[in-house]
Design a protein around this motif. Structure first.
Motif, PDB file in Angstrom:
ATOM      1  N   ASP A   1       0.803  -1.222   0.000  1.00  0.00           N
ATOM      2  CA  ASP A   1       0.000   0.000   0.000  1.00  0.00           C
ATOM      3  C   ASP A   1       0.838   1.276   0.000  1.00  0.00           C
ATOM      4  O   ASP A   1       0.296   2.367  -0.147  1.00  0.00           O
ATOM      5  CB  ASP A   1      -1.016   0.015   1.145  1.00  0.00           C
ATOM      6  CG  ASP A   1      -0.395  -0.248   2.498  1.00  0.00           C
ATOM      7  OD1 ASP A   1       0.663  -0.897   2.550  1.00  0.00           O
ATOM      8  OD2 ASP A   1      -0.967   0.175   3.506  1.00  0.00           O
TER       9      ASP A   1
ATOM     10  N   SER B   1      -2.225   0.533   5.610  1.00  0.00           N
ATOM     11  CA  SER B   1      -2.345  -0.598   6.526  1.00  0.00           C
ATOM     12  C   SER B   1      -1.622  -0.287   7.839  1.00  0.00           C
ATOM     13  O   SER B   1      -0.754   0.585   7.894  1.00  0.00           O
ATOM     14  CB  SER B   1      -1.761  -1.862   5.894  1.00  0.00           C
ATOM     15  OG  SER B   1      -0.353  -1.717   5.740  1.00  0.00           O
TER      16      SER B   1
ATOM     17  N   LYS C   1       0.475  -2.205   9.230  1.00  0.00           N
ATOM     18  CA  LYS C   1       1.868  -2.583   8.999  1.00  0.00           C
ATOM     19  C   LYS C   1       2.649  -1.442   8.361  1.00  0.00           C
ATOM     20  O   LYS C   1       3.771  -1.136   8.765  1.00  0.00           O
ATOM     21  CB  LYS C   1       1.925  -3.824   8.109  1.00  0.00           C
ATOM     22  CG  LYS C   1       3.337  -4.284   7.807  1.00  0.00           C
ATOM     23  CD  LYS C   1       3.354  -5.471   6.870  1.00  0.00           C
ATOM     24  CE  LYS C   1       4.783  -5.852   6.521  1.00  0.00           C
ATOM     25  NZ  LYS C   1       4.856  -6.909   5.512  1.00  0.00           N
TER      26      LYS C   1
ATOM     27  N   THR D   1      -6.554   3.856  13.964  1.00  0.00           N
ATOM     28  CA  THR D   1      -6.747   2.617  13.209  1.00  0.00           C
ATOM     29  C   THR D   1      -8.235   2.295  13.180  1.00  0.00           C
ATOM     30  O   THR D   1      -8.872   2.188  14.225  1.00  0.00           O
ATOM     31  CB  THR D   1      -5.975   1.452  13.849  1.00  0.00           C
ATOM     32  OG1 THR D   1      -4.574   1.745  13.819  1.00  0.00           O
ATOM     33  CG2 THR D   1      -6.231   0.149  13.098  1.00  0.00           C
TER      34      THR D   1
ATOM     35  N   GLU E   1      -9.592  -4.969   5.570  1.00  0.00           N
ATOM     36  CA  GLU E   1      -8.599  -5.049   6.636  1.00  0.00           C
ATOM     37  C   GLU E   1      -8.581  -3.730   7.408  1.00  0.00           C
ATOM     38  O   GLU E   1      -8.972  -2.699   6.875  1.00  0.00           O
ATOM     39  CB  GLU E   1      -7.206  -5.304   6.045  1.00  0.00           C
ATOM     40  CG  GLU E   1      -7.045  -6.665   5.391  1.00  0.00           C
ATOM     41  CD  GLU E   1      -7.234  -7.811   6.365  1.00  0.00           C
ATOM     42  OE1 GLU E   1      -6.819  -7.678   7.531  1.00  0.00           O
ATOM     43  OE2 GLU E   1      -7.811  -8.845   5.967  1.00  0.00           O
TER      44      GLU E   1
ATOM     45  N   GLY F   1      -7.355  -0.243   8.761  1.00  0.00           N
ATOM     46  CA  GLY F   1      -6.510   0.759   8.116  1.00  0.00           C
ATOM     47  C   GLY F   1      -6.341   1.975   8.996  1.00  0.00           C
ATOM     48  O   GLY F   1      -7.157   2.248   9.878  1.00  0.00           O
TER      49      GLY F   1
END
Length: 200
Positions: free
Chosen positions: A123, A137, A139, A167, A177, A179
């Motif tokens: 991303d 994300s 991560k 988040t 998911e 984000g």
């Protein structure tokens, strides 16, 4: 006489349907939106401390300073700065995976991320389908944690709570998911820094 009666009935029905669909329905939806979801109905605009509009929480922006978390790249390019004209464009590049222009852009993006000490992730390299995605994300945010903390003279454990705070979970708890909203995150860090300076 029968034809005139049918034409009159058709005109009346057309006017009633026009009144319902073109005036009543939009006004009801507008009223419900303004009453129940005023922030979302007005574009989820984020304002800075001075009350200036700095963007929408629903549309991505480009951040290049080391003090900020980077967003997803955009194939249509985000509008820049307060004097920039909004592009009003949404879309992908439509370049094939083997297209030299796409390969060049991705290679440059990877090199920039590595130079900034960020581990490249999907991303942070690939643009979203809309080109306007405001999220990255968790991560990708954590990969940037140390760089942003260092640039702001903070410890990583002081910045991590901001990532957690902004988040957003899966849609309806099952789709997609989690984000991180980059604009909200970066603005919160600026606000925290401003408050720290005021308290000195």
């Amino acid at each position: 006489m029968f034809i005139i009666k049918e034409i009159t009935k058709a005109i009346r029905l057309t006017l009633i349907l026009w009144l319902l669909t073109a005036i009543v329905y939009p006004l009801v939806i507008l009223a419900v939106g303004q009453f129940a979801f005023p922030n979302e109905a007005n574009g989820s605009i984020v304002q800075n401390i001075q009350g200036e509009q700095i963007g929408s929480a629903l549309i991505g922006q480009q951040f290049t300073s080391e003090r900020y978390f980077r967003s997803r790249p955009s194939a249509v390019e985000y509008s820049q700065g307060k004097d920039a004209k909004p592009t009003g464009i949404s879309g992908a590049s439509n370049l094939a995976p083997g297209n030299p222009a796409l390969i060049k852009r991705i290679s440059e993006e990877i090199a920039q991320l590595k130079d900034a000490g960020i581990q490249p992730s999907a991303d942070l390299i690939y643009a979203s389908g809309s080109g306007l995605d405001p999220h990255i994300s968790v991560k990708a945010a954590r990969e940037q944690l140390e760089r942003v903390a260092r640039a702001r003279n903070l410890r990583p454990d002081e910045v991590l709570p901001f990532i957690n705070r902004f988040t957003e979970g899966k849609f309806l708890g099952i789709f997609g998911e989690p984000g991180v909203n980059v604009l909200k995150l970066n603005y919160a860090l600026d606000l925290d820094e401003f408050n720290r300076q005021q308290n000195r």
